[in-house]
Design a protein around this motif. Structure first.
Motif: not given
Length: 708
Positions: A230, A232, A273-276, A307
């Motif tokens: 992730v 942020y 929030m980038d989860l990809d 990440p």
């Protein structure tokens, strides 16, 4: 009413006005905000209140949401017969929604003006081929407004007022529509009719700029924080703007040049929030803001982030700033020693700081042999894409597993750029080999590694003090340990936290470890002589510490009644306390004054640790009295010596004198400023005749006399 329109007449050339009315089309309201916004005299009781009526809400609305209906107005001018008059069609507006937001709005229009009497038409203007009408009155075009209130720019202090901050109106501060014109700017402050919020000291303006720019300034303070799978992102919010977020996967040289794929659009929060994302892949992000009129800002600064798995940790010894440059020379080596857990850790990335772009060098990883670099276990050539500043190399695909001590460094070419050398401290882990063997470098080289401790049964950061695991030792670690010691969190139940916080390796975590961290942070910036002993002086309302040198920290536990309260010093690097029922714990790091705290009530010290920069020191406690007292002399009767004792609870001017029974002073024993505590003095009466004398003590309001 909000925006307002009415018709007025003047018989004195426009100095004063009266309201014209049409009984068939009465005004919608008596007091329109559109007038008041522009001049408070339209308010009730004001000199223009008789002109504050107006039309507002005409009912026919088109598809765009605004009026397109004409209103036929007729007024009787009989009272003005024989006079020269001016007719004004007046319009008052606030900037809440206007042509600044939508250029399709047509504004206030007047057409087909006719004046007639019994003889017929005497004046006409159809607005097309006649030009007898002229604009008058206010011609200022409102740009934006704001409130003097908490949370608004410039409230109680100077602040740069930049595009995007305005509360309403021309938020982007774009004045391109006035290009080529001569214009004036007016800045006004306005107040309501009460003082419930105060009026402050006024409105202050300085450094007024007009800029010719290629775009609208971008969002600011754009930051990224990587986690496990992730990222942020956050930035400073712009009122009334939505955001577009772009991302680039860094697989080639030149990553972070403001070219990326749109991954989110038209959202209004100032965080994302980038989860990809994939772990151990580097990404570049930037953002733009868009206003409701379609204006789009320039893109923000580009942030680059990687990440990683939760068990990844960054290791390095520098503080991130480099006071010197370092070059070993062509074909020479430099390396930094690191320690992995005994179960083995994977090397994920190599990170280094260099001065200047490009350059080339070998990356070298060595085994440790007797505390020095030994056999080479990995080598890479870094010959392109190196940047001025921090750089990173992905090693996760090379399957490099290390345990215990190992070394990471470089072998230089003639084209190598200088590396960063931190001179503010020296951990003794940076070495060089210029042909005569490995020798220590004075300072810390800017070489870091990322390790993955997924297989570690032990705490990889034992004794480092970096309890926040952010790769640096700073005051945030100090605060975290203090919070644990004050039982704010349960981190002291975490074996790894305890092992990391136990900097001095004595098996316990206390203020001694905190002071060791603080001293490492300050390092050469302070010049001290450590205290060997200290004395705590407890008076009626404070606790002070006197020492023969530097005091690094104080940790205490106090027992007291429920009525007890304290005010801890703020003259320290960190000072905090917590009260639990009848117990209070407090910690003070690097106190800068002798007063530790003031208090009301009473207390007993049941545990204390006083340390200099390294170790605990011997400390004794002196309790000063709570009251003034002149104690009985001893011996009494005496011949010829007696000791007179007294106590004072605070520093005072003290007079202690001997009188005969006739009231005459025969000896002055003390007449001076005396510190709080217990005191005694011996009177030698050898030169005085035998008999009865009086000793009298005066201290402030205190008076006491005894026979001798």
């Amino acid at each position: 009413g909000w925006d307002a329109a009415n018709v007025r007449i003047s018989t004195d050339g426009g100095s004063t006005w009266n309201l014209l009315e049409d009984n068939n089309n009465p005004y919608d309201f008596e007091c329109g905000y559109g007038w008041i916004y522009n001049d408070n005299e339209y308010e009730t009781g004001g000199s223009l209140n008789h002109l504050a009526a107006g039309w507002g809400g005409i009912s026919e609305i088109n598809n765009h949401g605004w009026i397109e209906t004409w209103l036929d107005f007729t007024a009787d001018l009989f009272d003005y017969a024989g006079q020269d008059v001016i007719i004004r069609f007046a319009f008052g507006s606030d900037p809440s929604y206007s042509t600044a937001q939508n250029s399709d709005i047509t504004g206030f229009q007047v057409d087909e003006i006719k004046v007639t009497d019994d003889s017929g038409l005497i004046f006409e203007d159809n607005g097309e081929d006649m030009d007898q009408m002229s604009p008058s009155g206010e011609v200022w075009t409102e740009q934006f407004y704001d409130y003097a209130d908490e949370g608004h720019p410039g409230y109680e202090d100077w602040e740069e007022y930049t595009p995007g901050l305005a509360w309403n109106g021309n938020i982007s501060m774009d004045i391109s529509d006035y290009s080529g014109q001569s214009i004036l700017f007016r800045i006004q402050s306005r107040y309501d009719d009460n003082h419930d919020g105060g009026q402050g000291l006024g409105l202050f303006i300085d450094d007024f700029y007009i800029n010719k720019v290629s775009g609208i300034p971008a969002p600011t303070d754009f930051t990224a924080q990587a986690g496990d799978g992730v990222v942020y992102l956050s930035w400073t919010n712009i009122l009334f703007a939505s955001y577009n977020l772009y991302r680039e996967e860094c697989v080639n040289e030149g990553c972070g040049n403001g070219v990326g794929e749109l991954i989110a659009s038209s959202f209004f929060t100032s965080s994302y929030m980038d989860l990809d994302v994939s772990n151990n892949t580097t990404y570049a992000y930037f953002i733009t803001a868009q206003f409701f009129n379609g204006d789009v800002t320039d893109h923000s600064d580009v942030v680059i982030v990687t990440p990683m798995v939760e068990t990844a940790h960054e290791e390095g010894y520098d503080d991130g700033s480099f006071e010197s440059v370092y070059l070993a020379g062509n074909t020479n080596y430099s390396a930094v020693k690191f320690t992995a857990c005994s179960d083995g850790e994977d090397i994920l990335r190599f990170k280094w700081f260099q001065f200047g772009p490009v350059g080339a060098f070998y990356l070298k990883i060595f085994e440790d042999v007797d505390g020095l670099p030994g056999s080479e276990i990995h080598s890479d050539v870094l010959a392109s894409g190196n940047l001025d500043g921090w750089n990173e190399l992905d090693l996760s695909g090379d399957n490099i597993n290390v345990s215990g001590d190992f070394w990471v460094g470089t072998k230089e070419f003639s084209t190598s750029r200088p590396f960063g050398l931190d001179m503010s401290s020296n951990y003794g882990n940076s070495y060089e080999n210029t042909g005569d063997g490995w020798t220590m470098i004075d300072g810390n080289l800017g070489y870091h590694v990322y390790l993955d401790s997924y297989n570690c049964a032990e705490c990889y950061s034992t004794g480092s003090g970096d309890v926040t695991d952010d790769g640096s030792l700073d005051v945030i670690d100090i605060v975290a340990i203090i919070n644990a010691l004050l039982d704010i969190n349960d981190w002291l139940q975490d074996d790894c936290f305890v092992a990391t916080a136990d900097v001095n390796g004595d098996g316990a975590v206390d203020v001694t470890d905190v002071v060791s961290i603080a001293y490492q942070i300050m390092d050469a910036r302070i010049n001290i002589t450590d205290a060997a002993s200290a004395t705590l002086v407890k008076s009626i309302n404070d606790l002070k510490i006197n020492a023969d040198g530097y005091i690094g920290g104080v940790q205490m536990t106090l027992e007291h009644s429920e009525e007890f309260s304290m005010n801890i010093t703020d003259n320290a690097m960190v000072a905090d306390y917590r009260t639990y029922g009848n117990l209070t714990k407090f910690i003070i790091v690097m106190p800068e004054s002798d007063e530790l705290f003031t208090y009301v009530g009473d207390f007993e010290i049941i545990d204390m640790i006083i340390v200099n920069s390294k170790d605990r020191i011997e400390t004794k406690l002196i309790n000063t009295p709570h009251d003034y007292n002149l104690q009985r002399a001893y011996p009494n009767p005496f011949n010829p010596l007696t000791t007179i004792s007294f106590s004072i609870p605070e520093e005072s001017e003290v007079s202690l004198s001997i009188y005969n029974l006739g009231g005459r002073e025969v000896a002055s024993l003390i007449n001076d400023n005396i510190e709080a505590g217990y005191h005694s003095i011996t009177w030698d009466a050898n030169s005085y005749s035998s008999g009865v004398y009086l000793v009298k003590m005066i201290a402030g309001e205190f008076r006491s006399t005894q026979k001798l």
